[in-house]
Design a protein around this motif. Structure first.
Motif, PDB file in Angstrom:
ATOM      1  N   ILE A 179       0.845  -1.193   0.000  1.00  0.00           N
ATOM      2  CA  ILE A 179       0.000   0.000   0.000  1.00  0.00           C
ATOM      3  C   ILE A 179       0.882   1.245   0.000  1.00  0.00           C
ATOM      4  CG2 ILE A 179      -1.759   1.296   1.253  1.00  0.00           C
ATOM      5  CD1 ILE A 179      -2.824  -1.296   0.171  1.00  0.00           C
ATOM      6  N   GLN A 180       0.563   2.206  -0.873  1.00  0.00           N
ATOM      7  CA  GLN A 180       1.373   3.414  -0.950  1.00  0.00           C
ATOM      8  C   GLN A 180       0.591   4.701  -0.708  1.00  0.00           C
ATOM      9  OE1 GLN A 180       3.456   2.423  -4.825  1.00  0.00           O
ATOM     10  NE2 GLN A 180       5.240   2.744  -3.526  1.00  0.00           N
ATOM     11  N   THR A 181      -0.741   4.591  -0.525  1.00  0.00           N
ATOM     12  CA  THR A 181      -1.547   5.772  -0.219  1.00  0.00           C
ATOM     13  C   THR A 181      -2.505   5.446   0.922  1.00  0.00           C
ATOM     14  OG1 THR A 181      -1.489   6.482  -2.538  1.00  0.00           O
ATOM     15  CG2 THR A 181      -3.122   7.522  -1.117  1.00  0.00           C
ATOM     16  N   LEU A 182      -2.432   6.258   1.980  1.00  0.00           N
ATOM     17  CA  LEU A 182      -3.309   6.114   3.139  1.00  0.00           C
ATOM     18  C   LEU A 182      -3.964   7.459   3.427  1.00  0.00           C
ATOM     19  CD1 LEU A 182      -4.469   4.917   5.788  1.00  0.00           C
ATOM     20  CD2 LEU A 182      -2.214   5.302   6.837  1.00  0.00           C
ATOM     21  N   THR A 214       7.541  -2.150  -0.079  1.00  0.00           N
ATOM     22  CA  THR A 214       7.625  -1.536  -1.404  1.00  0.00           C
ATOM     23  C   THR A 214       7.475  -0.024  -1.307  1.00  0.00           C
ATOM     24  OG1 THR A 214       6.659  -3.510  -2.406  1.00  0.00           O
ATOM     25  CG2 THR A 214       6.628  -1.494  -3.711  1.00  0.00           C
ATOM     26  N   GLY A 215       8.506   0.712  -1.697  1.00  0.00           N
ATOM     27  CA  GLY A 215       8.419   2.163  -1.809  1.00  0.00           C
ATOM     28  C   GLY A 215       8.036   2.875  -0.537  1.00  0.00           C
ATOM     29  N   VAL A 216       7.393   4.014  -0.707  1.00  0.00           N
ATOM     30  CA  VAL A 216       7.013   4.895   0.397  1.00  0.00           C
ATOM     31  C   VAL A 216       5.501   4.845   0.599  1.00  0.00           C
ATOM     32  CG1 VAL A 216       6.901   7.316   1.133  1.00  0.00           C
ATOM     33  CG2 VAL A 216       8.971   6.435   0.045  1.00  0.00           C
ATOM     34  N   LEU A 217       5.064   4.851   1.845  1.00  0.00           N
ATOM     35  CA  LEU A 217       3.651   5.013   2.163  1.00  0.00           C
ATOM     36  C   LEU A 217       3.388   6.499   2.376  1.00  0.00           C
ATOM     37  CD1 LEU A 217       0.831   3.904   2.932  1.00  0.00           C
ATOM     38  CD2 LEU A 217       1.655   3.786   5.306  1.00  0.00           C
ATOM     39  N   ASP A 218       2.579   7.093   1.485  1.00  0.00           N
ATOM     40  CA  ASP A 218       2.198   8.495   1.621  1.00  0.00           C
ATOM     41  C   ASP A 218       0.923   8.576   2.450  1.00  0.00           C
ATOM     42  OD1 ASP A 218       4.130  10.100   0.049  1.00  0.00           O
ATOM     43  OD2 ASP A 218       3.466   8.780  -1.581  1.00  0.00           O
ATOM     44  N   VAL A 219       1.032   9.253   3.594  1.00  0.00           N
ATOM     45  CA  VAL A 219      -0.088   9.376   4.530  1.00  0.00           C
ATOM     46  C   VAL A 219      -0.602  10.803   4.504  1.00  0.00           C
ATOM     47  CG1 VAL A 219      -0.847   9.088   6.916  1.00  0.00           C
ATOM     48  CG2 VAL A 219       0.980   7.630   6.011  1.00  0.00           C
ATOM     49  N   TYR A 220      -1.921  10.946   4.344  1.00  0.00           N
ATOM     50  CA  TYR A 220      -2.554  12.257   4.280  1.00  0.00           C
ATOM     51  C   TYR A 220      -3.539  12.391   5.435  1.00  0.00           C
ATOM     52  CZ  TYR A 220      -0.599  12.142  -0.400  1.00  0.00           C
ATOM     53  OH  TYR A 220       0.276  12.043  -1.464  1.00  0.00           O
ATOM     54  N   GLY A 221      -3.408  13.489   6.183  1.00  0.00           N
ATOM     55  CA  GLY A 221      -4.307  13.737   7.298  1.00  0.00           C
ATOM     56  C   GLY A 221      -4.084  15.123   7.857  1.00  0.00           C
TER      57      GLY A 221
END
Length: 277
Positions: free
Chosen positions: A69-72, A99-106
């Motif tokens: 998962i890469q978008t939260l 895998t890669g970076v998890l981009d977290v938005y909040g």
């Protein structure tokens, strides 16, 4: 596009952790769709909505590879939607093959909770800045993340922070994920919502038969909201309508909720439910 409702309860779960009311007692006895963990959803196996304390349970139950998962998207900082400590396990010391970076938005409160749980002495040997990037998000922000176009919408929820709900688009499909919020949305929020046409709308139904002035919706509020979306041209006969985020305090069993929804062409979410739209 496919959404899977991993958890569908409010903060206390259903049956509630320390409750012996008739609704919870019936849920324990009957099991099945009456058992609800805290609210979370995943879309097309790649977009994760909220990160409750039941996330690990969801990963086990539904065979999720969360390392991919890469978008939260996080709606707000309440603990049933945001349990940031588990994100430390994205560090190579705890989880291999990420895998890669998890981009977290909040919002800022979500970021503050993240910092308070992650930036502690215990975890200093395992910094996660290379694998988790946090993006402080405000209502009206337009986000591009791994092929998704996301619009953050101000919610009608806890006034102590900038709670958000989300419009998400990809490959010609658009859905509105409206948890947690009441009906009294701001003019800014309605402007953002009204500008889109939705293939799926998922609304808060925490209060069940009850109504309160904002914060959460009940079934009567859901009917008003769905009617307004139709009046604005945001939905049509092909739009999938879902209610989600249930509390035992709404005083309705799953069967009663389903009967209500069936009369109105509205799906009642349950843990594990998948809808393709």
């Amino acid at each position: 596009m496919k959404i899977r409702y991993l958890g569908t309860a409010a903060a206390e779960g259903w049956p509630a952790l320390f409750c012996s009311c008739p609704i919870c007692t019936k849920a324990r006895a009957e099991g099945g769709k009456n058992l609800r963990t805290r609210t979370q959803a995943i879309v097309d196996g790649e977009l994760l909505l909220d990160f409750p304390p039941d996330t690990y349970c969801h990963a086990l139950k539904y065979g999720l590879e969360l390392a991919r998962i890469q978008t939260l998207l996080v709606t707000h900082s309440h603990m049933d939607h945001w349990f940031p400590t588990d994100l430390i396990h994205r560090h190579e010391h705890f989880g291999h093959g990420v895998t890669g970076v998890l981009d977290v938005y909040g919002n800022q409160a979500v970021k503050d909770a993240f910092d308070a749980h992650i930036l502690v002495d215990r975890f200093k040997p395992h910094p996660i800045g290379d694998v988790v990037h946090f993006h402080v998000t405000h209502g009206g922000d337009r986000i591009q993340s791994h092929g998704w176009e996301i619009i953050a919408v101000p919610a009608d929820h806890d006034k102590r922070e900038e709670c958000l709900v989300y419009i998400c688009k990809k490959d010609g499909k658009t859905f509105f994920y409206g948890h947690d919020t009441g009906l009294n949305l701001s003019e800014e929020a309605w402007k953002l919502i009204a500008a889109e046409h939705y293939d799926l709308v998922s609304l808060d139904a925490t209060m069940g038969t009850k109504r309160i002035d904002g914060y959460h919706m009940g079934l009567a509020d859901d009917e008003i909201m769905f009617a307004k979306l139709a009046e604005l041209g945001c939905t049509d006969d092909h739009t999938v309508k879902v209610i989600n985020h249930f509390s035992h305090n709404g005083e309705m069993t799953h069967d009663q909720l389903e009967a209500w929804g069936a009369q109105r062409g509205i799906h009642v979410a349950y843990d594990g439910m998948e809808i393709e739209f």
